[in-house]
Design a protein around this motif. Structure first.
Motif, mmCIF file in Angstrom:
data_model
loop_
_atom_site.group_PDB
_atom_site.id
_atom_site.type_symbol
_atom_site.label_atom_id
_atom_site.label_comp_id
_atom_site.label_asym_id
_atom_site.label_seq_id
_atom_site.Cartn_x
_atom_site.Cartn_y
_atom_site.Cartn_z
ATOM 1 N N ARG A 134 0.929 -1.173 0.211
ATOM 2 C CA ARG A 134 0.044 -0.075 -0.054
ATOM 3 C C ARG A 134 1.101 1.240 0.019
ATOM 4 N N ASP A 262 -13.130 -1.011 5.531
ATOM 5 C CA ASP A 262 -11.404 -1.135 5.674
ATOM 6 C C ASP A 262 -10.923 -0.668 7.086
ATOM 7 N N SER A 264 -9.797 1.941 7.949
ATOM 8 C CA SER A 264 -9.888 3.178 8.270
ATOM 9 C C SER A 264 -11.442 3.556 8.844
ATOM 10 N N LYS A 282 -11.806 0.301 -4.795
ATOM 11 C CA LYS A 282 -10.851 -0.289 -4.166
ATOM 12 C C LYS A 282 -9.724 -1.297 -4.990
ATOM 13 N N ARG A 288 -9.783 4.370 -0.381
ATOM 14 C CA ARG A 288 -10.330 4.250 0.908
ATOM 15 C C ARG A 288 -11.817 3.974 0.790
ATOM 16 N N SER A 290 -13.986 5.298 2.644
ATOM 17 C CA SER A 290 -14.786 6.677 2.711
ATOM 18 C C SER A 290 -15.229 7.258 1.460
#
Length: 446
Positions: A134, A262, A264, A282, A288, A290
Motif C-alpha cells: 500500500r 476497511d 479506516s 478499491k 479508501r 470513505s
C-alpha cells in the motif's frame, strides 16, 4: 480436552513460543479431536498430532530492494511448507506489515485442513512478507516481488509447492512474481503459481472464488433450517477481493448487503452496497472506503474508525483479517438477531466469539470450510494448467458450487458421526484431520 491432547498442545506451545495466532489455531483444532483420538489409537501410536503440528519445512529469508528514491530497503520473506501428505504444498502469500513467523504458521496449519476438505490432491503451506504494497509505486512493488522470487523460486514448483495470493498479493503481484520465476528458470511453468491473469494461464472464477464460496457455504447452512439468503440483511467486513465478491454473490442470491469496511472505518448503505462503485474505488483506484460514501451520495453513512459489527445483521460474513470479530461484537450480533456467520477470512472470529455464536445456536461456518472455495479453484487452475486447457466461467463456477456443497455436507455428516450435530467447527476439524492423518499413516514415518 483430555490430558493426552493437553500434553501435546503444551509441548507445541513450548516449541513455538510467542506465536499467539498459531497457538490459537492449534487449540481450536485440538478441542475437536478428543472423540477422534479415542476412536483411533493408531494416530497416537504414530505421533500423528505431533507431526502435524511441526511444519515439514520453514524458510525465512532476506528481501533487499531499492525504492524510487534509490534507498535500499530490507524486508523479511517467509514460506512455511507445512504438510504434503495429500499433494504439493498449496497456500497463499501475504504481504502485510503484520506478517511474522507465527502468522504464517497459523495460516499454513489452517491451510492443511482446508485443503483436505476440498477433496483435491493438495497439501498445505503459506508464506509472505512484512512488506506493505500500500502506497508503493508499481515500480517499487515490481522490484520487491522480483527480489522475493529470486530467493523463493528454488523452493517451489508445480509438483513441490504452489503459492497463490492473499492479503496484499493480487493479480499485479502474482504477475511480477511469475515473470521473475520464468526469467530465472527459463520455463513457462504455469502451474507454479495460481491466481494468474486469465490471459496467461489463470482460471476464470479464481478472483471471485473465495467470496463466492463463503456465500455458498452460508446458503447451504441456512438451507438446513429451511431458509436461504433471499431477504437476509448481510454485513460484510473488509472491502478487498474476498469481501467485494462475497457482496456480489450474496446480493445475486437476494440478500441486501448493507455494510462494508476497511482499516479506516466502515460505510452503511441501506439500499445495498453498489458493487461496481466499490470495486472501482478499491481495486482500480486503490482508494479508501470513505470515498464510497462521498461518491454514493445521500443516504450512505461513513463511520471513521468504527466497528462494522455495530451494524445489525441477520447474516455476518467476516472477510477482513484474523481476530477482527471479538466476544463483545459477537454478543451484540446475537442480541440483534444474527442467524448465520460464515468466515470469509482466516480465523476472523476470536475463540470467545465463536463460542458465543455456537452457544446461541447461530449457524457458524469456520474459515477452513467456508472460505475453501479460493484454494479449491486454485486447484482447478492447476488442473487446467496441467492439461493446457481453459474452462468457461460457467463450467468453473459449477465445479466451485459442487465443491462447496461437498465441503458443507462433509462437515455436517462428520459432526453428526462424532456426536456433535450442527457443529461445523468440529465437523471441519475432524474431517480434515482424519483425511490427512490417514494419508500420513499410509506414507510411513517421514
Amino acid at each position: 480436552m483430555d490430558r493426552h491432547l493437553e500434553n501435546i498442545r503444551e509441548d507445541v506451545f513450548r516449541r513455538n513460543q510467542g506465536e499467539a495466532e498459531f497457538h490459537q489455531a492449534v487449540t481450536e483444532v485440538f478441542e475437536s479431536l478428543e472423540p477422534v483420538v479415542s476412536r483411533h489409537p493408531e494416530y497416537a501410536e504414530a505421533a500423528i498430532l505431533q507431526r502435524m503440528c511441526e511444519p515439514e519445512r520453514q524458510i525465512i529469508f532476506r528481501v533487499p530492494w531499492v525504492d524510487d528514491s534509490g534507498r535500499v530497503q530490507i524486508n523479511r520473506g517467509f514460506r512455511v511448507e507445512f504438510n504434503s501428505a495429500l499433494g504439493p504444498y498449496k497456500g497463499g502469500l501475504r504481504f502485510h506489515p503484520s506478517v511474522y513467523l507465527g502468522i504464517v504458521k497459523f495460516l499454513g496449519f489452517e491451510q492443511v485442513f482446508k485443503n483436505a476438505l476440498t477433496g483435491m490432491p493438495i497439501g498445505g503451506g503459506k508464506g509472505g512478507s512484512d512488506f506493505d504494497p500500500r502506497g508503493k509505486s508499481n515500480g517499487e512493488v515490481m522490484r520487491f516481488c522480483q527480489s522475493f522470487m529470486t530467493e523463493l523460486y528454488r523452493h517451489i514448483g508445480e509438483h513441490t509447492d504452489v503459492p497463490a495470493g492473499d492479503i496484499g498479493v493480487g493479480a499485479r503481484e502474482i504477475g511480477y512474481l511469475f515473470g521473475q520465476y520464468k526469467r530465472i528458470t527459463n520455463r513457462y511453468e504455469s502451474g507454479v503459481l495460481t491466481g494468474k491473469g486469465t490471459g496467461w494461464g489463470g482460471s476464470l472464477v479464481r478472483p471471485e472464488a473465495t467470496g463466492f464460496g463463503a456465500v455458498l457455504f452460508a446458503q447451504e447452512m441456512l438451507r438446513t433450517r429451511g431458509a436461504g439468503l433471499d431477504g437476509q440483511r448481510v454485513v460484510v467486513s473488509g472491502s478487498g477481493n474476498v469481501a467485494i465478491n462475497a457482496i456480489a454473490k450474496a446480493q445475486s442470491l437476494g440478500a441486501t448487503v448493507v455494510a462494508a469496511s476497511d482499516s479506516s472505518g466502515y460505510v452503511v448503505d441501506e439500499s445495498g452496497i453498489d458493487v461496481g462503485l466499490l470495486r472501482t474505488i478499491k481495486e482500480t483506484e486503490r482508494g479508501r472506503i470513505s470515498e464510497y460514501a462521498e461518491r454514493r451520495g445521500r443516504g450512505v453513512a461513513y463511520v471513521a474508525g468504527g466497528n462494522v459489527w455495530d451494524v445489525d445483521a441477520t447474516v455476518a460474513l467476516p472477510s477482513a483479517t484474523q481476530n477482527e470479530l471479538d466476544a463483545k461484537s459477537a454478543g451484540r450480533l446475537v442480541e440483534r438477531g444474527v442467524v448465520a456467520v460464515a468466515e470469509g477470512a482466516n480465523m476472523p472470529c476470536t475463540a470467545e466469539a465463536t463460542a458465543i455464536f455456537q452457544e446461541a445456536g447461530v449457524l457458524f461456518g469456520p474459515g477452513k470450510a467456508a472460505n475453501a472455495g479460493g484454494v479449491a479453484t486454485s486447484a482447478l487452475e492447476m488442473q487446467q494448467n496441467a492439461s493446457r486447457d481453459s474452462w468457461s466461467f460457467e463450467h468453473t463456477e459449477r465445479r466451485l458450487g459442487e465443491i462447496m456443497v461437498g465441503i458443507h455436507d462433509t462437515c455436517a455428516r462428520t459432526a453428526e458421526e462424532y456426536g456433535q450435530p450442527g457443529n461445523y467447527v468440529a465437523g471441519a476439524n475432524i474431517a480434515g484431520f482424519v483425511k490427512v492423518a490417514d494419508a500420513m499413516l499410509a506414507l510411513g514415518v517421514i
